[in-house]
Scaffold this active site. Structure first.
Site, short mmCIF file in Angstrom:
data_model
loop_
_atom_site.label_atom_id
_atom_site.label_comp_id
_atom_site.label_asym_id
_atom_site.label_seq_id
_atom_site.Cartn_x
_atom_site.Cartn_y
_atom_site.Cartn_z
N ILE A 79 4.58 0.44 4.22
CA ILE A 79 3.68 0.51 3.07
C ILE A 79 2.84 -1.20 3.75
O ILE A 79 2.11 -1.87 3.21
CB ILE A 79 4.38 -0.70 2.14
CG1 ILE A 79 5.46 -1.07 2.13
CG2 ILE A 79 5.49 0.57 1.51
CD1 ILE A 79 6.88 -1.69 1.65
N ASP A 127 -5.19 0.38 8.93
CA ASP A 127 -4.85 0.22 8.06
C ASP A 127 -5.80 -1.03 6.86
O ASP A 127 -5.67 -0.86 5.52
CB ASP A 127 -3.34 -0.05 6.68
CG ASP A 127 -2.80 1.39 6.20
OD1 ASP A 127 -3.45 2.25 6.62
OD2 ASP A 127 -1.68 1.22 6.28
N LYS A 172 1.04 -1.18 0.16
CA LYS A 172 -0.43 -0.06 -0.05
C LYS A 172 0.92 1.07 0.29
O LYS A 172 1.84 1.09 0.89
CB LYS A 172 -1.07 -0.10 1.36
CG LYS A 172 -1.09 1.15 1.59
CD LYS A 172 -1.42 1.40 3.25
CE LYS A 172 0.05 1.97 3.43
NZ LYS A 172 0.15 2.80 4.73
N PRO A 225 9.03 -5.60 3.47
CA PRO A 225 10.02 -5.69 4.20
C PRO A 225 8.58 -5.60 5.66
O PRO A 225 7.49 -4.22 5.38
CB PRO A 225 10.89 -4.02 4.74
CG PRO A 225 9.99 -3.75 2.94
CD PRO A 225 9.47 -4.61 1.90
N ALA A 226 8.87 -5.03 7.09
CA ALA A 226 8.07 -5.37 7.33
C ALA A 226 8.13 -4.43 8.33
O ALA A 226 9.42 -2.90 8.34
CB ALA A 226 7.80 -5.63 8.74
N ALA A 227 6.99 -3.37 8.82
CA ALA A 227 6.97 -1.86 9.63
C ALA A 227 7.69 -1.06 9.10
O ALA A 227 8.50 -0.30 9.30
CB ALA A 227 8.25 -1.59 10.98
N ALA A 228 7.19 -0.61 7.41
CA ALA A 228 8.16 -0.34 6.80
C ALA A 228 6.89 1.30 6.28
O ALA A 228 7.60 1.72 4.89
CB ALA A 228 8.01 -1.15 5.37
N GLY A 287 1.81 -5.85 6.70
CA GLY A 287 1.22 -6.89 7.86
C GLY A 287 -0.15 -6.67 7.38
O GLY A 287 -1.30 -7.43 7.77
N SER A 288 -0.83 -5.24 7.43
CA SER A 288 -2.05 -4.81 7.24
C SER A 288 -2.51 -5.80 5.56
O SER A 288 -4.00 -5.82 5.26
CB SER A 288 -2.71 -3.23 7.26
OG SER A 288 -1.64 -2.70 8.00
C1 LIG Z 1 -0.25 5.42 9.01
C2 LIG Z 1 -0.40 4.69 8.19
C3 LIG Z 1 -1.25 5.25 6.82
O1 LIG Z 1 -1.83 4.75 6.34
O2 LIG Z 1 -0.05 3.16 7.31
P1 LIG Z 1 1.77 2.28 7.96
O3 LIG Z 1 2.40 4.03 7.92
O4 LIG Z 1 1.77 2.08 8.62
O5 LIG Z 1 1.67 1.88 6.65
C4 LIG Z 1 -1.96 4.90 8.94
O6 LIG Z 1 -2.74 4.72 8.83
C5 LIG Z 1 -1.41 3.19 10.20
O7 LIG Z 1 -2.71 1.86 9.90
P2 LIG Z 1 -1.99 0.20 10.89
O8 LIG Z 1 -0.53 0.53 10.88
O9 LIG Z 1 -2.99 -0.38 10.64
O10 LIG Z 1 -2.53 1.61 12.12
P3 LIG Z 1 -2.92 0.65 13.66
O11 LIG Z 1 -2.02 -0.54 13.80
O12 LIG Z 1 -4.14 0.67 13.82
O13 LIG Z 1 -2.22 1.95 14.52
C6 LIG Z 1 -1.37 1.87 15.33
C7 LIG Z 1 -1.24 3.02 15.53
O14 LIG Z 1 -0.32 3.96 14.63
C8 LIG Z 1 -1.39 5.41 16.09
N1 LIG Z 1 -2.27 5.92 14.73
C9 LIG Z 1 -2.70 4.83 13.12
C10 LIG Z 1 -3.42 5.03 12.58
C11 LIG Z 1 -3.95 6.43 13.22
N2 LIG Z 1 -5.06 6.74 11.84
N3 LIG Z 1 -4.19 7.35 14.19
C12 LIG Z 1 -2.84 6.81 14.53
O15 LIG Z 1 -3.05 7.77 15.42
C13 LIG Z 1 -1.97 5.04 16.70
O16 LIG Z 1 -0.64 5.36 17.74
C14 LIG Z 1 -1.51 3.56 16.59
O17 LIG Z 1 -1.46 3.07 18.40
N1 LIG Z 2 1.93 -10.40 8.71
C1 LIG Z 2 2.61 -9.53 9.11
N2 LIG Z 2 4.12 -9.07 7.93
C2 LIG Z 2 4.47 -8.33 8.72
N3 LIG Z 2 4.39 -7.85 9.88
C3 LIG Z 2 3.96 -8.30 11.08
C4 LIG Z 2 2.74 -8.83 10.37
N4 LIG Z 2 1.83 -9.39 11.68
C5 LIG Z 2 2.30 -8.63 12.58
N5 LIG Z 2 2.88 -7.98 11.96
C6 LIG Z 2 4.02 -7.34 13.51
O1 LIG Z 2 3.19 -5.57 12.78
C7 LIG Z 2 4.39 -4.54 12.57
C8 LIG Z 2 4.18 -3.39 12.26
O2 LIG Z 2 4.16 -4.27 10.04
P1 LIG Z 2 4.15 -3.21 8.84
O3 LIG Z 2 2.55 -3.52 8.86
O4 LIG Z 2 4.83 -3.86 7.73
O5 LIG Z 2 4.35 -2.29 8.78
P2 LIG Z 2 3.24 -0.90 8.73
O6 LIG Z 2 2.29 -0.45 9.35
O7 LIG Z 2 4.51 0.26 8.71
O8 LIG Z 2 3.72 -1.03 6.87
C9 LIG Z 2 5.21 -4.99 13.02
O9 LIG Z 2 6.40 -4.21 13.73
C10 LIG Z 2 5.30 -6.65 13.02
O10 LIG Z 2 6.03 -7.05 14.09
#
Ligand SMILES: C[C@@](CO)(OP(=O)(O)O)[C@H](O)COP(=O)(O)OP(=O)(O)OC[C@H]1O[C@@H](n2ccc(N)nc2=O)[C@H](O)[C@@H]1O
Ligand SMILES: Nc1ncnc2c1ncn2[C@@H]1O[C@H](COP(=O)(O)OP(=O)(O)O)[C@@H](O)[C@H]1O
Length: 278
Positions: free
Chosen positions: A99, A131, A15, A94-97, A102-103
């Site tokens: 993109i 996400d 994503k 890659p995880a925690a990236a 995990g979602s």
């Molecule tokens: C920032 C975004 C943008 O698309 O992407 P990623 O960097 O994760 O890929 C997302 O909103 C991430 O979604 P997701 O990774 O599913 O977040 P969640 O597990 O629900 O939340 C992780 C933490 O991020 C913060 N969080 C997340 C989403 C949001 N709208 N507001 C927040 O404040 C909260 O502190 C929450 O505890």
């Molecule tokens: N299927 C999965 N793939 C990767 N990471 C996962 C998964 N399920 C849980 N996690 C945990 O979720 C955290 C966030 O991963 P990810 O969804 O890849 O990050 P982001 O929300 O930044 O795109 C990771 O640190 C990992 O420990």
């Protein structure tokens, strides 16, 4: 470099947040977003077979460190549906990236279990992760609320290069580092785009509000953005989500492929993927 074909309910595409405006904060601490989200043709692959007890095996080039127990979003998604399967996850993202790896895996689990059991996915997948609703849709959208308010968006396919410098960025910490939480939203309605050039020109006027706190936490993001901006044909470079993955957009697919080749030769430790976003 990584390349996969984009097919089937078990495909979990990367994503990309082409824009990410943080416009407010809810009482529970979650932030309100206004984001243009697109999906890549690179991603993870999830498969499932019926089994009385849920299980997960993770393999593939990005499997290291990904949990195989109940912490994995795939098993959390299965529990939310009250369904069981034996899952195999081929991890390419890659995880925690930033993109949504995990979602996107969780969304693929919901699609596979839905096909397997005839049950609908949960009504509020955002409870599992903000996400997950957009990843369940897996097509270009404007995403608002905390991630649960979605409007489909017609985007021309955008040639791109994705780069992750192999540092993990925890999403919550980046939100916590925001200087302001009441930034301006995008225009409503959004303009329409006939071709990549028009889309890129609009995107260049918008922002990712999480970029400054993420760059402060991981200065290597600056290095990635500088390297992307220097690539021949790169029209715009920006960070996705909470980072550290960044992307460059191109008007022509061949330019993205060539740029990825050049970058991979210069940065052997980075994860680099040429792709098309849609
Ligand atoms: C920032 C975004 C943008 O698309 O992407 P990623 O960097 O994760 O890929 C997302 O909103 C991430 O979604 P997701 O990774 O599913 O977040 P969640 O597990 O629900 O939340 C992780 C933490 O991020 C913060 N969080 C997340 C989403 C949001 N709208 N507001 C927040 O404040 C909260 O502190 C929450 O505890
Ligand atoms: N299927 C999965 N793939 C990767 N990471 C996962 C998964 N399920 C849980 N996690 C945990 O979720 C955290 C966030 O991963 P990810 O969804 O890849 O990050 P982001 O929300 O930044 O795109 C990771 O640190 C990992 O420990």
């Amino acid at each position: 470099m990584t390349l996969l074909s984009k097919t089937g309910p078990g495909f979990a595409p990367a994503k990309i947040n082409l824009t990410l405006h943080v416009t407010g904060q809810r009482g529970d601490g979650f932030h309100l977003l206004d984001s243009i989200v697109a999906f890549a043709d690179v991603g993870d692959r999830l498969s499932a077979r019926p089994a009385p007890v849920p299980s997960l095996r993770v393999h593939g080039p990005m499997a290291a460190g990904v949990p195989e127990d109940g912490r994995n979003l795939v098993l959390k998604a299965a529990a939310a549906m009250g369904a069981s399967a034996a899952f195999t996850l081929e991890k390419h993202l890659p995880a925690a990236a930033g993109i949504g790896g995990g979602s996107s895996d969780a969304a693929a689990a919901l699609r596979l279990l839905s096909a397997m059991t005839g049950q609908s996915p949960p009504d509020h997948p955002e409870v599992l992760g903000a996400d997950i609703p957009v990843c369940l849709m897996a097509r270009a959208a404007r995403m608002r609320g905390i991630g649960e308010v979605l409007s489909p968006l017609a985007l021309p396919p955008l040639p791109a290069v994705l780069v992750n410098p192999r540092v993990e960025v925890p999403t919550g910490a980046v939100f916590a580092g925001l200087a302001r939480k009441d930034n301006a939203p995008m225009p409503d309605p959004l303009p329409t785009f006939d071709d990549p050039r028009q889309a890129i020109a609009f995107l260049a006027t918008q922002r990712n509000d999480l970029e400054p706190p993420a760059r402060q936490a991981q200065p290597v993001i600056d290095e990635v953005l500088t390297a992307l901006r220097a690539l021949p044909g790169a029209a715009l470079a920006r960070m996705s989500g909470s980072g550290a993955t960044c992307f460059a957009l191109f008007e022509r697919p061949d330019d993205a492929t060539e740029a990825a080749r050049l970058l991979a030769a210069a940065h052997t430790g980075w994860w680099i993927a040429p792709t098309c976003l849609s």
